[in-house]
Design a protein around this motif. Structure first.
Motif, PDB file in Angstrom:
ATOM      1  N   ARG A  31       0.833  -1.201   0.000  1.00  0.00           N
ATOM      2  CA  ARG A  31       0.000   0.000   0.000  1.00  0.00           C
ATOM      3  C   ARG A  31       0.873   1.259   0.000  1.00  0.00           C
ATOM      4  O   ARG A  31       0.629   2.199  -0.764  1.00  0.00           O
ATOM      5  CB  ARG A  31      -0.933   0.008   1.208  1.00  0.00           C
TER       6      ARG A  31
ATOM      7  N   ARG B 296       2.226   6.798  -6.846  1.00  0.00           N
ATOM      8  CA  ARG B 296       1.228   7.783  -7.270  1.00  0.00           C
ATOM      9  C   ARG B 296       1.726   9.190  -7.023  1.00  0.00           C
ATOM     10  O   ARG B 296       1.488  10.096  -7.814  1.00  0.00           O
ATOM     11  CB  ARG B 296      -0.095   7.559  -6.544  1.00  0.00           C
TER      12      ARG B 296
ATOM     13  N   GLU C 219       1.172   4.138  -2.930  1.00  0.00           N
ATOM     14  CA  GLU C 219       0.969   5.562  -2.658  1.00  0.00           C
ATOM     15  C   GLU C 219       2.171   6.382  -3.076  1.00  0.00           C
ATOM     16  O   GLU C 219       2.036   7.467  -3.630  1.00  0.00           O
ATOM     17  CB  GLU C 219       0.706   5.782  -1.165  1.00  0.00           C
TER      18      GLU C 219
END
Length: 128
Positions: free
Chosen positions: A118, A125, A122
């Motif tokens: 995760r 991104r 992130e």
């Protein structure tokens, strides 16, 4: 051998959770300085040793390794990035993590992998 490294089998071995916990408490009690705790943990965190089989042991050492991190804030000069209360909360969280790890090793490892994935997602991104 006595002192914080009592029980270790030599320079090529990892400390025990008990030794990590004791060093953490010594920082909180003011008996060991943050820089000294960092130096103690750095012997393993910065070594070429293979990662310990006990993943939460490594996590505890990483936290101690960063306990002397300085803030970049203004004021009278840079202080520590974490208050003693924050360092104490990290110890409580680490102890909880140790209990979870001991209770359900596979579940704990799966949870850590999912969290790492995760965070990587992130980060990717954010880099775009």
């Amino acid at each position: 051998m006595t002192g914080p490294d009592a029980g270790a089998t030599g320079p090529g071995s990892w400390p025990t959770r008990e030794q990590v916990d004791r060093r953490w408490r010594q920082v909180l009690e003011g008996r060991v300085g943050r820089e000294e705790a960092h130096d103690w943990a750095a012997r393993w965190v910065e070594s070429d040793l293979p990662h310990p089989e006990d993943l939460v042991l490594g996590s505890g050492l990483q936290h101690l390794h960063g306990v002397d991190e300085r803030s970049r804030g203004g004021g009278a000069g840079p202080g520590y990035a974490r208050s003693l209360a924050s360092v104490e909360r990290l110890l409580v969280e680490w102890r909880d993590e140790c209990e979870d790890y001991d209770r359900d090793l596979e579940g704990c490892v799966a949870e850590k992998r999912a969290e790492a994935l995760r965070l990587l997602t992130e980060e990717e991104r954010g880099a775009r």
